[in-house]
Design an enzyme around this catalytic site. Structure first.
Site, PDB file in Angstrom:
ATOM      1  N   CYS B  86      19.792  77.306  42.902  1.00 20.81           N
ATOM      2  CA  CYS B  86      19.090  77.787  44.098  1.00 20.81           C
ATOM      3  C   CYS B  86      18.893  79.304  44.016  1.00 20.81           C
ATOM      4  O   CYS B  86      18.085  79.767  43.232  1.00 20.81           O
ATOM      5  CB  CYS B  86      19.850  77.334  45.344  1.00 20.81           C
ATOM      6  SG  CYS B  86      18.838  77.340  46.837  1.00 20.81           S
ATOM      7  N   HIS B 194      21.232  71.237  44.467  1.00 21.18           N
ATOM      8  CA  HIS B 194      22.638  71.670  44.453  1.00 21.18           C
ATOM      9  C   HIS B 194      23.551  70.580  43.884  1.00 21.18           C
ATOM     10  O   HIS B 194      24.059  69.750  44.651  1.00 21.18           O
ATOM     11  CB  HIS B 194      23.100  71.996  45.874  1.00 21.18           C
ATOM     12  CG  HIS B 194      22.515  73.260  46.413  1.00 21.18           C
ATOM     13  ND1 HIS B 194      23.149  74.477  46.312  1.00 21.18           N
ATOM     14  CD2 HIS B 194      21.358  73.496  47.066  1.00 21.18           C
ATOM     15  CE1 HIS B 194      22.414  75.415  46.873  1.00 21.18           C
ATOM     16  NE2 HIS B 194      21.318  74.852  47.340  1.00 21.18           N
ATOM     17  N   GLU B 196      26.574  70.880  43.006  1.00 22.86           N
ATOM     18  CA  GLU B 196      27.948  71.046  43.513  1.00 22.86           C
ATOM     19  C   GLU B 196      28.161  70.345  44.853  1.00 22.86           C
ATOM     20  O   GLU B 196      29.289  70.128  45.269  1.00 22.86           O
ATOM     21  CB  GLU B 196      28.301  72.538  43.616  1.00 22.86           C
ATOM     22  CG  GLU B 196      27.761  73.280  44.829  1.00 22.86           C
ATOM     23  CD  GLU B 196      26.289  73.683  44.718  1.00 22.86           C
ATOM     24  OE1 GLU B 196      25.608  73.205  43.801  1.00 22.86           O
ATOM     25  OE2 GLU B 196      25.825  74.463  45.572  1.00 22.86           O
TER      26      GLU B 196
END
Lengths: 88, 217
Positions: B86, B194, B196
């Protein structure tokens, strides 16, 4: 040392999408303003600097515009430089 | 094997990344303050999401000058793995480690959603845990994720097999549905989604693990 003032205008390249500009153009219609064919949003950066002469002042501001103020991948820039009124 | 997560003023996904790599995958991870130049002992570095330096001027424009990123350029030259997520992807383009630029979403809105992504590139190690053409589901959360580049760059990305992921339903107007790319060498990956946030079934799927596991391959 002479003092200079500069104005750098950063604009999106013609080939780059400008959705914020399009939205603003559409809002202009809402205001009743007709005939706007194209509206692009950019940035204006004003700065003052000390430099030994105008050529050196120009060199510094050009470097700043090219390396930081604009991203050459998506943006063009132009600048206007003149002695600051206080230094005349 | 150790992973570094860069922390800029304004990063807000740094702890999420550490939770994913260390908490979910068991990979030793440490934070790297943006002023450090010491990257010794690290095998991979993650530039996390957020709003580095307030994203003033342009997303990633100020972060580009952080001392840690000067060392990062050498780290990449030596073949180290770098993942930008990002805001981290935006920083990698500003830094010139990845081509193109991330600009305002076509629809102007900040988009926070789960999206389906097709794995395109099988050249680099980043997707060694996926099959080519596999569809992953990952969260996105961005206002400036519209990937733009000129036609020559797009052709080069295609010819080099550097397009990593494509959106199945383009949420932001990115050229050629691009959600992530790698550099020519393949050791730098930039992603708008994302991974994560998709490493723990409690918080949104497990597809992110497949990508983060490859940090240490």
């Amino acid at each position: 040392m002479p003092n200079y003032q500069a104005s750098v205008l950063v604009s999106l390249r013609a080939s780059v999408l400008d959705p914020a500009g399009e939205a603003t153009r559409s809002a202009a219609k809402g205001l009743g303003i007709q005939g706007i064919k194209r509206l692009r949003i950019g940035k204006s950066i004003s700065l003052e600097l000390d430099a030994p002469n105008e050529a050196e002042a120009l060199r510094r501001v050009e470097l700043l515009a090219d390396r930081l103020l604009a991203n050459p991948v998506i943006e063009d820039w132009s600048l206007d430089l003149k002695p600051a009124p206080s230094s005349l | 094997m150790s992973i570094g997560v860069v922390v800029f003023p304004g990063s807000n996904c740094d702890r999420d990344v550490r939770w994913a790599t260390e908490g979910c995958l068991g990979l030793p991870t440490k934070f790297l303050w943006h002023e450090t130049r010491d990257l010794s002992g690290l095998d991979a570095i993650v530039l996390p999401g957020g709003f580095s330096y307030g994203d003033y001027l342009r997303c990633g424009a100020i972060a580009r000058f952080a001392p840690v990123l000067q060392s990062l350029v050498d780290f990449v030259d030596r073949g180290g793995n770098v993942l930008g997520i990002c805001n981290g992807f935006q920083i990698l383009t500003e830094l010139g480690l990845l081509p193109g630029a991330l600009t305002r979403n076509k629809g102007l809105h900040f988009v926070c959603d789960d999206v389906e992504l097709k794995v395109i590139s099988s050249r680099s190690n980043w997707f060694c845990n996926c099959t080519s053409g596999e569809v992953l589901s990952l969260p996105i959360a961005h206002g400036e994720g519209c990937y733009q580049c000129n036609v020559e760059t797009l052709k080069r990305l295609e010819d080099e097999d550097s397009i990593a992921l494509r959106y199945l339903n383009n949420p932001n107007g990115s050229i050629s549905d691009i959600a992530g790319i790698t550099n020519a060498k393949g050791n730098v990956l930039g992603l708008m989604p994302h991974p994560e946030r998709a490493c723990d079934p409690l918080t949104g799927g497990l597809d992110g693990k497949k990508i983060l596991q490859s940090l240490i391959n």
